[in-house]
Design a protein around this motif. Sequence first.
Motif, mmCIF file in Angstrom:
data_model
loop_
_atom_site.group_PDB
_atom_site.id
_atom_site.type_symbol
_atom_site.label_atom_id
_atom_site.label_comp_id
_atom_site.label_asym_id
_atom_site.label_seq_id
_atom_site.Cartn_x
_atom_site.Cartn_y
_atom_site.Cartn_z
ATOM 1 N N THR A 138 1.017 -1.439 -0.216
ATOM 2 C CA THR A 138 0.087 -0.354 0.047
ATOM 3 C C THR A 138 0.521 1.132 0.067
ATOM 4 N N VAL A 139 0.996 1.480 -0.742
ATOM 5 C CA VAL A 139 1.697 3.201 -1.085
ATOM 6 C C VAL A 139 1.556 4.661 -0.132
ATOM 7 N N SER A 140 1.836 4.819 0.296
ATOM 8 C CA SER A 140 1.120 5.517 1.882
ATOM 9 C C SER A 140 1.668 6.994 1.094
ATOM 10 N N ALA A 141 0.922 8.028 1.975
ATOM 11 C CA ALA A 141 1.354 9.117 1.431
ATOM 12 C C ALA A 141 2.328 10.099 1.985
ATOM 13 N N ASP A 142 3.020 8.811 2.760
ATOM 14 C CA ASP A 142 4.750 9.768 2.543
ATOM 15 C C ASP A 142 5.587 8.984 2.009
ATOM 16 N N PRO A 143 6.387 10.132 0.806
ATOM 17 C CA PRO A 143 7.238 9.366 -0.033
ATOM 18 C C PRO A 143 8.229 9.304 0.281
ATOM 19 N N ALA A 144 9.191 9.488 2.027
ATOM 20 C CA ALA A 144 9.992 8.684 2.279
ATOM 21 C C ALA A 144 9.700 7.592 2.570
ATOM 22 N N GLN A 145 8.200 7.634 3.157
ATOM 23 C CA GLN A 145 8.693 6.267 3.847
ATOM 24 C C GLN A 145 8.607 5.452 2.531
ATOM 25 N N VAL A 146 7.975 5.187 0.805
ATOM 26 C CA VAL A 146 8.040 4.671 0.120
ATOM 27 C C VAL A 146 9.808 4.510 -0.435
ATOM 28 N N GLY A 181 13.830 19.040 -9.107
ATOM 29 C CA GLY A 181 12.844 16.829 -8.896
ATOM 30 C C GLY A 181 12.058 17.219 -8.326
ATOM 31 N N THR A 182 10.882 17.972 -8.266
ATOM 32 C CA THR A 182 9.647 17.734 -7.247
ATOM 33 C C THR A 182 8.747 17.351 -8.409
ATOM 34 N N ALA A 183 7.794 16.734 -7.863
ATOM 35 C CA ALA A 183 7.119 16.117 -7.929
ATOM 36 C C ALA A 183 5.693 16.701 -7.929
ATOM 37 N N ALA A 190 -1.304 9.513 -3.701
ATOM 38 C CA ALA A 190 -1.564 10.933 -2.334
ATOM 39 C C ALA A 190 -0.632 11.572 -1.736
ATOM 40 N N TRP A 191 0.641 11.439 -2.696
ATOM 41 C CA TRP A 191 1.651 12.177 -1.584
ATOM 42 C C TRP A 191 1.217 14.271 -2.503
ATOM 43 N N PRO A 192 1.664 14.807 -1.442
ATOM 44 C CA PRO A 192 2.007 16.111 -1.778
ATOM 45 C C PRO A 192 1.800 16.734 -2.760
ATOM 46 N N ALA A 193 2.181 17.624 -3.075
ATOM 47 C CA ALA A 193 1.680 18.503 -4.497
ATOM 48 C C ALA A 193 3.366 19.102 -3.812
ATOM 49 N N GLY A 194 4.467 19.037 -4.475
ATOM 50 C CA GLY A 194 5.296 19.681 -5.286
ATOM 51 C C GLY A 194 6.500 18.809 -3.542
ATOM 52 N N SER A 195 5.963 17.468 -3.497
ATOM 53 C CA SER A 195 7.160 16.358 -2.233
ATOM 54 C C SER A 195 9.102 16.818 -3.576
ATOM 55 N N PRO A 196 9.761 16.822 -2.596
ATOM 56 C CA PRO A 196 10.782 17.018 -3.034
ATOM 57 C C PRO A 196 11.570 15.458 -3.271
ATOM 58 N N VAL A 197 11.120 14.450 -4.807
ATOM 59 C CA VAL A 197 11.183 12.975 -4.220
ATOM 60 C C VAL A 197 12.741 13.356 -4.785
ATOM 61 N N ARG A 198 13.216 13.471 -5.759
ATOM 62 C CA ARG A 198 14.680 13.519 -6.360
ATOM 63 C C ARG A 198 15.695 14.162 -4.788
ATOM 64 N N ALA A 199 14.644 14.713 -3.862
ATOM 65 C CA ALA A 199 16.515 15.040 -2.958
ATOM 66 C C ALA A 199 15.956 13.728 -2.440
ATOM 67 N N ILE A 200 14.904 13.584 -1.415
ATOM 68 C CA ILE A 200 14.194 12.380 -0.825
ATOM 69 C C ILE A 200 14.809 10.943 -1.013
ATOM 70 N N PHE A 201 14.743 10.635 -3.093
ATOM 71 C CA PHE A 201 14.973 9.210 -3.076
ATOM 72 C C PHE A 201 17.208 9.893 -2.955
ATOM 73 N N ALA A 202 17.982 10.536 -3.221
ATOM 74 C CA ALA A 202 18.838 10.818 -2.711
ATOM 75 C C ALA A 202 19.594 10.310 -1.747
ATOM 76 N N GLU A 203 18.680 10.811 -0.871
ATOM 77 C CA GLU A 203 19.052 10.999 0.662
ATOM 78 C C GLU A 203 19.386 9.196 0.729
ATOM 79 N N CYS A 204 17.915 8.607 0.244
ATOM 80 C CA CYS A 204 17.322 7.385 0.774
ATOM 81 C C CYS A 204 19.200 6.316 -0.264
ATOM 82 N N VAL A 205 19.138 6.456 -0.824
ATOM 83 C CA VAL A 205 20.377 6.268 -1.840
ATOM 84 C C VAL A 205 21.352 6.408 -1.510
ATOM 85 N N LYS A 206 22.196 7.073 -0.596
ATOM 86 C CA LYS A 206 22.874 7.365 0.026
ATOM 87 C C LYS A 206 23.140 6.946 0.937
#
Length: 422
Positions: A138-146, A181-183, A190-206
């Motif tokens: 279930t894709v949550s509304a928290d992009p960092a969790q997903v 890099g914002t969505a 159901a993610w918030p508009a303007g979610s900084p997905v690129r920054a979040i993804f980069a942090e998770c990768v690092k």
Amino acid sequence: MNGNGAPPRVGDATTPSASGTAARTRLERGRGALGPALELVHTGRAPTRAVLTAELGVTRATAGAVAAELEALGLIRVDSRPGGAGGTGGAQGRPSHRLSVAEDGPVALAAQVHSDGFRAALVGLGGRIVATAPGKVTVSADPAQVLGAVVEAGAELLAESGRRCVGAGLAVPSAVAEPDGTALNPLHLAWPAGSPVRAIFAECVKAAGIDGPALTGNDVNLAALAEHRHGAGRSAQHLLCVATGHRGVGGALVLDGRLHSGSSGLALEVGHLTVNPEGRACHCGSRGCLDVEADPLAFLTAAGRSAGPEVSLLQQARDLLRDEPAEPAVRAATEELIDRLGLGLAGLVNILNPDRIILGGLHRELLYADPDRLRAVVADRSLWGRSGGVPILPCTLDHNSLVGAAELAWQPVLDDPLGALA
């Protein structure tokens, strides 16, 4: 050969030559040709060294040195054995050395998030998917969790493979604004508009200890890029891609080999073309947009079927179209969606004048179901269609958005193999 019997490397400043000046010139020319040469092999346009020589416009000696350097970097394989596939093309009819991507070479971590879950994969050069890890969550509304779960799955694949990773790419069902890099509108997540997905993804990768850049793009844009390099879009100069995945409709345009993303990454939001002014209410505030008139949920609704939780909406729509194509309600829904899709494509043809259209997701299945009807609608409603028609083809790659996400990570290597892998 150098002193230990190995072929000279493009980057080897001590390569012997009768003329030091000529050697330096050849080396510099070879370094500049590494990226273009790798891209030619990567996209299958240089299957032999003879073709590589012709495409690069260099001497046989330079092409040989370039191929040897790419092989030394672990990116391609050079096969000089006679009698195998790959054709001829060398001087005086001698078989040319065959070139291919290294099957055991580095990989990119690719990930895709959609309304029904995510998928992580390792993708090598040539668009080869080496391993995948589907995640039905279930894709949550928290992009960092997903995105944390996505990267965790990818890190496990990397650990199991033991491969070197050149970077990571992420495909999301949203326009991705540049350069931050914002969505912009991840409506179906159901993610918030303007979610900084690129920054979040980069942090998770690092945080996962994965080397290389971490990049993000719109899923249909990346599908179009993958199809242009490895699939149904090869050789097209003006390629239009329209697709519906799990929810919504997206589009992309590839011009002369490059994605047309507009001034800030938001071009080709074709899902919000109105094709039925009295139609369904759309998330964007309008009515009758392709996004709600020609996606899997629209198909199931038009066929009088309720969506179940067992499998994705896309799979439910595909199964219904495959298993009950002649059932009256299913047939009526198929014709309705083909007409809506054809109307939207005709408008895009009038504006963009593409030389090829490729369709993905459920739209590919609709093309298979009644190609004549779809092509007739487009031809009847478009100026250019009446004058000869635009080829409309199905996408051919499985998981093309994943392959396209990997292309983001591979691009720095394609631009500068030595620099990226140093």
